[in-house]
Every structure is written in C-alpha cells, then in structure tokens.
Design a protein around this motif. Sequence first.
Motif, short mmCIF file in Angstrom:
data_model
loop_
_atom_site.label_atom_id
_atom_site.label_comp_id
_atom_site.label_asym_id
_atom_site.label_seq_id
_atom_site.Cartn_x
_atom_site.Cartn_y
_atom_site.Cartn_z
N LYS A 132 -4.19 9.54 -1.19
CA LYS A 132 -3.37 8.36 -1.89
C LYS A 132 -3.30 7.09 -1.29
CE LYS A 132 -0.01 11.70 -4.11
NZ LYS A 132 1.54 12.04 -4.50
N VAL A 133 -3.07 7.06 -0.03
CA VAL A 133 -3.07 5.93 0.74
C VAL A 133 -4.54 5.23 0.53
CG1 VAL A 133 -2.94 4.93 3.07
CG2 VAL A 133 -1.39 6.75 2.20
N LEU A 134 -5.62 5.90 0.87
CA LEU A 134 -6.98 5.29 0.65
C LEU A 134 -7.25 4.74 -0.68
CD1 LEU A 134 -9.13 7.71 2.75
CD2 LEU A 134 -8.00 5.70 3.26
N ARG A 135 -6.86 5.33 -1.69
CA ARG A 135 -6.79 4.99 -2.95
C ARG A 135 -6.04 3.81 -3.28
NH1 ARG A 135 -6.51 9.44 -5.16
NH2 ARG A 135 -4.38 9.62 -5.68
N ALA A 136 -4.79 3.53 -2.80
CA ALA A 136 -4.07 2.36 -3.01
C ALA A 136 -4.88 1.11 -2.03
CB ALA A 136 -2.68 2.69 -2.23
N VAL A 137 -5.34 1.50 -1.15
CA VAL A 137 -6.02 0.36 -0.19
C VAL A 137 -7.17 -0.09 -1.12
CG1 VAL A 137 -7.76 0.16 1.74
CG2 VAL A 137 -5.40 1.34 1.90
N GLU A 138 -7.74 0.73 -1.66
CA GLU A 138 -9.04 0.34 -2.67
C GLU A 138 -8.41 -0.60 -3.65
OE1 GLU A 138 -12.86 2.08 -4.93
OE2 GLU A 138 -11.65 3.55 -3.63
N GLU A 139 -7.50 0.04 -4.21
CA GLU A 139 -7.06 -0.46 -5.70
C GLU A 139 -6.48 -2.09 -5.32
OE1 GLU A 139 -4.06 2.13 -7.05
OE2 GLU A 139 -5.74 3.41 -8.03
N TYR A 184 -6.60 -4.10 0.18
CA TYR A 184 -5.92 -4.37 1.51
C TYR A 184 -6.88 -4.31 2.36
CZ TYR A 184 -2.78 -3.36 5.52
OH TYR A 184 -2.34 -3.33 6.64
N VAL A 185 -6.96 -5.15 3.33
CA VAL A 185 -7.59 -5.40 4.50
C VAL A 185 -6.69 -5.44 5.67
CG1 VAL A 185 -9.11 -6.67 5.89
CG2 VAL A 185 -9.44 -6.54 3.51
N PRO A 186 -6.63 -4.50 6.64
CA PRO A 186 -5.90 -4.66 8.05
C PRO A 186 -6.05 -5.73 8.51
CG PRO A 186 -7.06 -2.40 7.89
CD PRO A 186 -7.60 -3.35 6.69
N ASN A 187 -4.44 -6.10 9.18
CA ASN A 187 -4.44 -7.20 10.05
C ASN A 187 -4.85 -6.91 11.25
OD1 ASN A 187 -3.03 -8.92 12.22
ND2 ASN A 187 -2.76 -10.13 10.43
N HIS A 188 -6.17 -7.45 11.89
CA HIS A 188 -6.58 -6.77 13.02
C HIS A 188 -5.54 -7.27 14.39
CE1 HIS A 188 -9.59 -6.02 16.09
NE2 HIS A 188 -9.23 -7.37 16.78
N VAL A 196 0.86 -1.17 0.03
CA VAL A 196 0.00 0.01 -0.09
C VAL A 196 0.90 1.19 -0.11
CG1 VAL A 196 -1.59 1.33 1.28
CG2 VAL A 196 -2.02 -1.17 1.14
N ALA A 197 1.62 1.20 0.80
CA ALA A 197 2.84 2.43 0.89
C ALA A 197 3.54 2.58 -0.37
CB ALA A 197 3.69 2.11 2.03
N ALA A 198 3.71 1.66 -1.09
CA ALA A 198 4.58 1.57 -2.37
C ALA A 198 3.74 2.10 -3.42
CB ALA A 198 5.26 0.46 -2.64
#
Length: 346
Positions: free
Chosen positions: A43-50, A53-57, A15-17
Amino acid sequence: MPEQSPGSRPTLEAVAARAGVSRATASRVVNGGAGVRQPLVDKVLRAVEELGYVPNHAARTLVTRRTGAVAVIIAEPEIRIFSDPFFSQQIRGISKELTAHDTQLVLLLLEGPGDFGRIARYLAGGHVDGALAFSLHIDDPLPGIIRRSGTPTVYGGRPSWTSPPSDQGVPYVDADNRGGARAAVQYLRDLGRTRIAHIAGPPDQTSSTDRLDGYRDVLLDADPTLITEGEFTVESGARAMKDLLDRRPDLDAVFAANDLMASGALRVLRERGISVPDEVALVGFDDMVSVAEDTDPPLTTIRQDVEGQGRLMARLLLRGLDKDSGETRTPASVITPTTLVRRASA
C-alpha cells in the motif's frame, strides 16, 4: 486525506494518508526498515508511486544514519584508470550493484601523496556509508587511513598485509591469480614449449607476485633470465619483450601478467618478424575482450570475471551495512575462479 497544493512536493504525511497507515509505518517502508507486513508495504509503495513522492535525503540520513553513498577509491593515477579497461569493467560492476540498491557511487582518485590527506578528511567526515578500495600497493598508507576513519570497507585484490590462509578479518575479493598463472604456463608446456618467459607485473602488488608464484609453481627451476617486469601497461610490455629478446633470443613462449602487456609484447614480436604462435606462443591474463580479440592474432589469455568481482565487492559491503537484512555473516574474503580462453596466439 491532506490536500497537496498544485506544484508542491508530496510529503511523507500525504503518503501515509493515501496508504491508510501511520506516518511511522510509511517511514519504515520508505527507508527500508523491517517489521512491516507485506500488504502494508504494498500500500505504501503504491501511494509513493501515485503521489510521485521522493524522500528527503537529509531527513532520511538523520533517521537512518546512512548517507546512501559509497566511496570507490582507486590507488592509481587518473591516466592509468581511464586507459586500462580493467578499471572500467570493475567500476561498471560496482555501479550496477550500487544502482540496484539505490546507492550513489563517489569516485575518489589518487594522483599523488598529497591526495591521502584529502581522502582521509573526506572519509572521517562521514560523507559515505562505506568504501570499496582496489589496486593497492605494498606499504600503501590507504588501509591505515581507512581503518582510522572507521569506514566499513571491502578491498579489491588480496591486501599485501594478509597472506593465505589467514586473512586477519580483512574483507576482500580477488581472482585465483596463482591458479590462473599455473594454468597458463602448464598450457604452454603442454604445447611443447620449453623456454617460457614471464613478463611480471609491478612487484609491489599482490596480483603480480601471485602470478609470478604460479609461473614458478610449474617451472620450479625457471631461468632468471626468462623473467622480467612491466607495469601492467602496453608500453611496459613492449619494453619487457625487447629486453627478453635481447637476453634470450631462443625463447619460444611468453606468459604476460596481463593482456595490455601481452599486446605490447605481441607488437614487438611482429616488428622483429617473429611468427606468433609458430615461433613464439603468447598467453596473457584478464581476458579484456577489447584487447584480446583486437590483437593479431587474437590473444590466448586467462579469464577472470572483473565486472562480477566489482558487483561482488559492492554486494558484500552493502550486506555488511544492512543490519536488518537477516542474512548470514559474509566471509572475510572471496576468491573467484579463472579459466583459460584459447585463441590464436598460443
């Protein structure tokens, strides 16, 4: 940019990359932290969607020290909770607010004294970030259990260990029970009714005592034979109505402390051939539409926004948990208004 192998779970590094930011910045955005400029957040939220990405709880819990879950504790047996529409409306409001904040609802029920230890262990184990507790009774051990666990909590209903105007710092949300009761009884008096009975709720709950106080505010010299108690259920309302009619067959109005008891009272009045509202006017409390509009005749009642109260309870708790929100400190207690809804029973 690191390659993601087919079928693998996207990582925070990916996601960061994709967003062109550091891992720390991506982590702050994903975990709801402050201090990141809006263009980078986008930018980060767009990368998450693309990337999907699901955060590790578990990892997020270590970073944020938050579980992302809130306990809803109802001090009533299961049969009462699932048969009374009041509870479903309050839980619906809580659920909507928690869902909007990506927080899980954990429902904890109290069937009997043996459940207090289970709840105490669960709360002390740190499984939830906070709790919402309602339908408490006088001398209920639950507040002490919650306090000892250190769990941030908002209560539904004025706690029995507080009394206006001092709330002793206990956050709670309640309706204007006393004011609503006054409005109901005054309405009946304005109709010309002079022998107004009251079916009160359980005396160990503040909503009941507040509504009884409101009744007495209007009828300062109320005859004790016109007052009886129920248990906020249809059956108890029917029993109370039979008791009142046996003692005071001359009564010409009834104010019931909730709609379920009012519907039970209405059934008995009809069984005895008493016309409502011509001979006896009837007013309930809550405006549970599934009850009030299905009675015959439809029930005049005092409306409180039960679902809204649930949302407000959850909102106050979440604001208190979010130290980075920057919002002003929320009040320790909130009293929501009540209004009379006129239908055909009065």
